[in-house]
Write an enzyme that holds these catalytic residues in place. Sequence first.
Site, PDB file in Angstrom:
ATOM      1  N   GLY A  11       0.814  -1.196   0.000  1.00  0.00           N
ATOM      2  CA  GLY A  11       0.000   0.000   0.000  1.00  0.00           C
ATOM      3  C   GLY A  11       0.851   1.251   0.000  1.00  0.00           C
ATOM      4  N   HIS A  12       0.365   2.282   0.696  1.00  0.00           N
ATOM      5  CA  HIS A  12       1.001   3.600   0.698  1.00  0.00           C
ATOM      6  C   HIS A  12       2.403   3.548   1.307  1.00  0.00           C
ATOM      7  CE1 HIS A  12       0.951   7.942   0.515  1.00  0.00           C
ATOM      8  NE2 HIS A  12       1.104   8.063   1.826  1.00  0.00           N
ATOM      9  N   PHE A  13       2.521   2.991   2.513  1.00  0.00           N
ATOM     10  CA  PHE A  13       3.811   2.896   3.195  1.00  0.00           C
ATOM     11  C   PHE A  13       4.516   1.606   2.777  1.00  0.00           C
ATOM     12  CE2 PHE A  13       1.964   6.143   5.880  1.00  0.00           C
ATOM     13  CZ  PHE A  13       3.055   6.890   6.313  1.00  0.00           C
TER      14      PHE A  13
END
Length: 291
Positions: free
Chosen positions: A266-268
Amino acid sequence: MAKSKYDVSYHTQKVGNVDIFYRSAGDPAKPAILLLHGFPSASHQFRELIPLLQNDFYVVATDYPGFGQSSMPSREDFAYTFDNLAKVVDAFTDSLHLNKFSLFVFDYGAPIGFRLALWHPEKITAIISQNGNIYQEGLGKKWEARAEYWQHPTKELRNQYKSAFAPKTIIGQYTFGTEAGKVSPDGYTLDITYMQRPGEDEIQSDLIFDYQNNVKMYPQFQAYLRKYKPALLAVWGKNDPSFVPAGAEAFKRDLPNAIVKYVDSGHFALETHAKEIGDMMVAFLKSLNPK
Protein backbone atom coordinates in the site's frame (compact mmCIF):
# COMPACT_ATOMS: atom_id res chain seq x y z
CA MET A 1 29.89 -8.37 9.54
CA ALA A 2 32.26 -5.88 11.12
CA LYS A 3 30.68 -2.72 12.48
CA SER A 4 31.25 0.29 10.27
CA LYS A 5 32.23 3.67 11.69
CA TYR A 6 29.57 5.04 9.36
CA ASP A 7 26.57 3.24 10.87
CA VAL A 8 23.44 5.28 11.55
CA SER A 9 23.90 8.31 13.79
CA TYR A 10 21.44 10.93 15.01
CA HIS A 11 21.85 14.70 15.01
CA THR A 12 20.15 18.06 15.35
CA GLN A 13 21.03 20.94 13.04
CA LYS A 14 20.04 24.56 13.64
CA VAL A 15 18.38 26.00 10.52
CA GLY A 16 17.36 29.59 11.11
CA ASN A 17 15.28 29.45 14.28
CA VAL A 18 14.34 25.80 13.83
CA ASP A 19 16.11 22.74 15.22
CA ILE A 20 16.08 20.07 12.51
CA PHE A 21 16.56 16.47 13.51
CA TYR A 22 18.19 14.11 11.05
CA ARG A 23 19.74 10.68 10.86
CA SER A 24 22.68 9.86 8.64
CA ALA A 25 24.74 6.84 7.67
CA GLY A 26 27.49 5.92 5.28
CA ASP A 27 30.70 7.59 4.17
CA PRO A 28 30.24 11.34 3.44
CA ALA A 29 32.76 10.95 0.61
CA LYS A 30 30.35 8.67 -1.28
CA PRO A 31 27.37 9.81 -3.41
CA ALA A 32 24.67 11.34 -1.25
CA ILE A 33 20.98 10.43 -1.02
CA LEU A 34 18.44 12.68 0.69
CA LEU A 35 15.40 10.78 1.99
CA LEU A 36 12.23 12.87 2.34
CA HIS A 37 9.44 11.38 4.44
CA GLY A 38 5.67 11.60 4.21
CA PHE A 39 2.61 12.29 6.35
CA PRO A 40 2.07 11.59 9.20
CA SER A 41 5.53 10.15 9.66
CA ALA A 42 9.14 11.28 10.03
CA SER A 43 12.60 9.98 9.19
CA HIS A 44 11.99 6.89 11.31
CA GLN A 45 10.08 5.50 8.34
CA PHE A 46 13.49 4.85 6.73
CA ARG A 47 14.79 2.75 9.63
CA GLU A 48 14.91 -0.43 7.51
CA LEU A 49 15.95 1.24 4.25
CA ILE A 50 18.99 3.16 5.50
CA PRO A 51 21.06 0.07 6.42
CA LEU A 52 20.54 -1.25 2.88
CA LEU A 53 22.03 1.91 1.39
CA GLN A 54 24.77 2.90 3.79
CA ASN A 55 27.55 0.75 2.32
CA ASP A 56 27.33 2.42 -1.07
CA PHE A 57 26.03 5.92 -0.29
CA TYR A 58 26.00 8.73 2.22
CA VAL A 59 22.40 8.72 3.40
CA VAL A 60 20.64 11.64 5.10
CA ALA A 61 17.03 11.59 6.31
CA THR A 62 15.50 14.62 8.01
CA ASP A 63 12.33 15.47 9.93
CA TYR A 64 10.45 18.57 8.72
CA PRO A 65 9.47 21.32 11.16
CA GLY A 66 6.43 20.12 13.11
CA PHE A 67 7.23 16.47 12.40
CA GLY A 68 9.08 13.82 14.34
CA GLN A 69 11.97 15.06 16.45
CA SER A 70 12.42 18.44 14.77
CA SER A 71 11.20 21.48 16.65
CA MET A 72 7.57 22.54 16.30
CA PRO A 73 7.49 26.33 16.15
CA SER A 74 4.14 27.97 16.80
CA ARG A 75 1.90 28.83 13.87
CA GLU A 76 2.38 32.48 14.80
CA ASP A 77 6.13 32.17 14.32
CA PHE A 78 6.20 29.78 11.36
CA ALA A 79 3.72 29.46 8.49
CA TYR A 80 3.15 25.76 7.84
CA THR A 81 3.14 25.68 4.06
CA PHE A 82 4.94 23.33 1.71
CA ASP A 83 6.96 26.26 0.37
CA ASN A 84 8.25 26.97 3.87
CA LEU A 85 8.97 23.32 4.64
CA ALA A 86 10.94 23.11 1.38
CA LYS A 87 12.86 26.30 2.21
CA VAL A 88 13.90 24.80 5.54
CA VAL A 89 14.99 21.55 3.90
CA ASP A 90 16.87 23.56 1.26
CA ALA A 91 18.73 25.52 3.94
CA PHE A 92 19.35 22.26 5.81
CA THR A 93 21.07 20.71 2.77
CA ASP A 94 23.24 23.83 2.48
CA SER A 95 24.20 23.59 6.15
CA LEU A 96 25.39 20.01 5.56
CA HIS A 97 27.17 21.01 2.33
CA LEU A 98 25.07 18.60 0.28
CA ASN A 99 25.91 20.11 -3.08
CA LYS A 100 24.87 17.09 -5.15
CA PHE A 101 22.50 14.33 -4.13
CA SER A 102 19.88 11.88 -5.25
CA LEU A 103 16.36 12.48 -4.00
CA PHE A 104 14.08 9.85 -2.51
CA VAL A 105 10.57 11.32 -2.30
CA PHE A 106 7.53 9.79 -0.67
CA ASP A 107 4.09 11.35 -0.17
CA TYR A 108 4.69 14.86 1.29
CA GLY A 109 8.32 14.45 0.32
CA ALA A 110 7.40 14.74 -3.36
CA PRO A 111 6.20 18.38 -3.40
CA ILE A 112 9.06 19.28 -1.07
CA GLY A 113 11.69 17.44 -3.09
CA PHE A 114 10.47 18.65 -6.46
CA ARG A 115 10.63 22.21 -5.19
CA LEU A 116 14.30 21.60 -4.38
CA ALA A 117 14.78 20.24 -7.89
CA LEU A 118 13.11 23.31 -9.42
CA TRP A 119 15.25 25.66 -7.37
CA HIS A 120 18.54 23.78 -7.78
CA PRO A 121 18.44 21.43 -10.77
CA GLU A 122 22.23 21.29 -10.78
CA LYS A 123 22.22 19.56 -7.39
CA ILE A 124 19.95 16.65 -8.28
CA THR A 125 21.74 13.56 -9.59
CA ALA A 126 18.69 11.24 -9.72
CA ILE A 127 15.17 10.88 -8.32
CA ILE A 128 13.52 7.88 -6.71
CA SER A 129 9.79 8.35 -6.17
CA GLN A 130 8.04 5.89 -3.89
CA ASN A 131 4.37 6.82 -4.12
CA GLY A 132 5.48 10.43 -4.49
CA ASN A 133 2.94 11.91 -6.85
CA ILE A 134 3.16 14.95 -9.16
CA TYR A 135 0.34 14.12 -11.60
CA GLN A 136 -3.38 14.83 -11.51
CA GLU A 137 -4.16 11.28 -12.59
CA GLY A 138 -2.20 9.94 -9.65
CA LEU A 139 -4.60 11.45 -7.13
CA GLY A 140 -6.91 8.85 -5.61
CA LYS A 141 -10.63 9.26 -5.04
CA LYS A 142 -10.29 11.03 -1.68
CA TRP A 143 -8.70 14.03 -3.38
CA GLU A 144 -11.98 14.94 -5.10
CA ALA A 145 -13.50 15.83 -1.73
CA ARG A 146 -10.37 17.70 -0.71
CA ALA A 147 -10.47 19.74 -3.91
CA GLU A 148 -14.02 20.72 -3.00
CA TYR A 149 -12.80 21.73 0.47
CA TRP A 150 -10.04 23.85 -1.04
CA GLN A 151 -12.58 25.66 -3.20
CA HIS A 152 -15.10 26.12 -0.38
CA PRO A 153 -13.24 26.02 2.94
CA THR A 154 -15.26 26.10 6.11
CA LYS A 155 -14.39 25.65 9.77
CA GLU A 156 -16.58 22.56 9.81
CA LEU A 157 -14.68 20.93 6.96
CA ARG A 158 -11.33 21.85 8.50
CA ASN A 159 -12.40 20.10 11.69
CA GLN A 160 -13.74 17.15 9.69
CA TYR A 161 -10.35 16.62 8.07
CA LYS A 162 -8.74 16.33 11.47
CA SER A 163 -9.92 12.73 11.25
CA ALA A 164 -6.75 12.22 9.17
CA PHE A 165 -4.78 12.38 12.42
CA ALA A 166 -6.94 9.87 14.30
CA PRO A 167 -5.23 6.62 15.36
CA LYS A 168 -7.62 4.48 13.29
CA THR A 169 -6.90 6.52 10.16
CA ILE A 170 -3.14 6.40 10.65
CA ILE A 171 -3.20 2.63 11.16
CA GLY A 172 -5.26 2.32 7.98
CA GLN A 173 -2.72 4.36 6.04
CA TYR A 174 -0.07 1.84 7.01
CA THR A 175 -2.05 -1.37 6.60
CA PHE A 176 -4.48 -0.84 3.70
CA GLY A 177 -3.44 -2.86 0.68
CA THR A 178 -0.95 -5.00 2.59
CA GLU A 179 -0.95 -8.65 3.54
CA ALA A 180 -2.34 -9.24 7.02
CA GLY A 181 0.33 -9.43 9.69
CA LYS A 182 3.10 -7.94 7.54
CA VAL A 183 3.11 -4.39 8.94
CA SER A 184 4.89 -3.82 12.24
CA PRO A 185 2.98 -1.62 14.70
CA ASP A 186 6.17 0.28 15.56
CA GLY A 187 5.91 2.92 12.84
CA TYR A 188 2.26 3.79 13.13
CA THR A 189 2.34 3.74 16.93
CA LEU A 190 5.12 6.34 16.92
CA ASP A 191 3.26 8.46 14.35
CA ILE A 192 0.09 8.33 16.43
CA THR A 193 2.11 9.65 19.38
CA TYR A 194 3.54 12.50 17.31
CA MET A 195 0.13 13.46 15.94
CA GLN A 196 -1.38 13.68 19.45
CA ARG A 197 0.98 16.44 20.60
CA PRO A 198 -0.76 19.71 21.57
CA GLY A 199 -1.11 21.97 18.54
CA GLU A 200 -0.18 19.29 16.02
CA ASP A 201 -3.74 19.06 14.69
CA GLU A 202 -3.77 22.72 13.66
CA ILE A 203 -0.31 22.49 12.08
CA GLN A 204 -1.32 19.47 10.04
CA SER A 205 -4.65 21.10 9.13
CA ASP A 206 -2.72 24.05 7.70
CA LEU A 207 -0.74 21.66 5.51
CA ILE A 208 -3.83 19.79 4.32
CA PHE A 209 -5.30 23.09 3.18
CA ASP A 210 -2.01 24.21 1.59
CA TYR A 211 -1.68 20.96 -0.36
CA GLN A 212 -3.74 22.61 -3.10
CA ASN A 213 -0.66 24.65 -3.97
CA ASN A 214 1.28 21.46 -4.63
CA VAL A 215 -1.33 20.37 -7.16
CA LYS A 216 -1.14 23.79 -8.79
CA MET A 217 2.61 23.28 -9.15
CA TYR A 218 2.32 19.90 -10.86
CA PRO A 219 2.81 21.49 -14.33
CA GLN A 220 6.03 23.14 -13.11
CA PHE A 221 7.33 19.88 -11.69
CA GLN A 222 6.54 18.12 -14.95
CA ALA A 223 8.23 20.87 -16.98
CA TYR A 224 11.33 20.38 -14.83
CA LEU A 225 11.40 16.70 -15.82
CA ARG A 226 11.10 17.51 -19.51
CA LYS A 227 13.79 20.18 -19.39
CA TYR A 228 16.41 18.53 -17.21
CA LYS A 229 15.65 14.85 -17.84
CA PRO A 230 16.85 13.47 -14.50
CA ALA A 231 17.26 9.73 -14.16
CA LEU A 232 14.11 8.58 -12.38
CA LEU A 233 12.93 5.39 -10.73
CA ALA A 234 9.29 5.24 -9.67
CA VAL A 235 8.59 2.33 -7.35
CA TRP A 236 4.98 2.18 -6.24
CA GLY A 237 2.96 0.33 -3.67
CA LYS A 238 0.35 -0.67 -6.24
CA ASN A 239 -2.53 -0.86 -3.73
CA ASP A 240 -2.16 2.73 -2.51
CA PRO A 241 -5.59 4.46 -2.48
CA SER A 242 -4.05 7.94 -1.99
CA PHE A 243 -1.61 8.00 -4.91
CA VAL A 244 -2.72 5.45 -7.44
CA PRO A 245 -0.51 3.65 -10.02
CA ALA A 246 -1.54 6.02 -12.81
CA GLY A 247 0.69 8.57 -11.13
CA ALA A 248 3.68 6.26 -11.52
CA GLU A 249 2.94 5.56 -15.17
CA ALA A 250 2.56 9.29 -15.87
CA PHE A 251 6.28 9.84 -15.29
CA LYS A 252 6.89 8.12 -18.63
CA ARG A 253 4.99 10.86 -20.43
CA ASP A 254 7.59 13.44 -19.43
CA LEU A 255 10.52 11.05 -19.06
CA PRO A 256 10.26 8.19 -21.57
CA ASN A 257 13.30 6.55 -19.98
CA ALA A 258 11.81 6.56 -16.48
CA ILE A 259 11.82 3.16 -14.80
CA VAL A 260 8.50 2.21 -13.23
CA LYS A 261 8.18 -0.76 -10.89
CA TYR A 262 5.51 -2.01 -8.49
CA VAL A 263 5.44 -3.88 -5.23
CA ASP A 264 2.39 -5.61 -3.77
CA SER A 265 1.85 -3.16 -0.95
CA GLY A 266 0.00 0.00 0.00
CA HIS A 267 1.00 3.60 0.70
CA PHE A 268 3.81 2.90 3.19
CA ALA A 269 5.48 0.32 0.97
CA LEU A 270 8.75 0.45 2.92
CA GLU A 271 6.96 -1.19 5.85
CA THR A 272 6.59 -4.41 3.86
CA HIS A 273 9.10 -4.17 0.99
CA ALA A 274 12.14 -2.25 2.27
CA LYS A 275 14.55 -4.94 1.04
CA GLU A 276 13.08 -5.06 -2.47
CA ILE A 277 12.96 -1.27 -2.75
CA GLY A 278 16.46 -0.87 -1.36
CA ASP A 279 17.82 -3.40 -3.85
CA MET A 280 16.07 -1.57 -6.70
CA MET A 281 17.55 1.74 -5.57
CA VAL A 282 21.10 0.42 -5.32
CA ALA A 283 20.91 -1.24 -8.75
CA PHE A 284 19.34 1.87 -10.30
CA LEU A 285 21.84 4.33 -8.86
CA LYS A 286 24.86 2.12 -9.60
CA SER A 287 23.70 1.76 -13.20
CA LEU A 288 24.05 5.53 -13.62
CA ASN A 289 27.76 5.42 -12.72
CA PRO A 290 29.04 1.97 -13.62
CA LYS A 291 32.64 1.31 -12.66
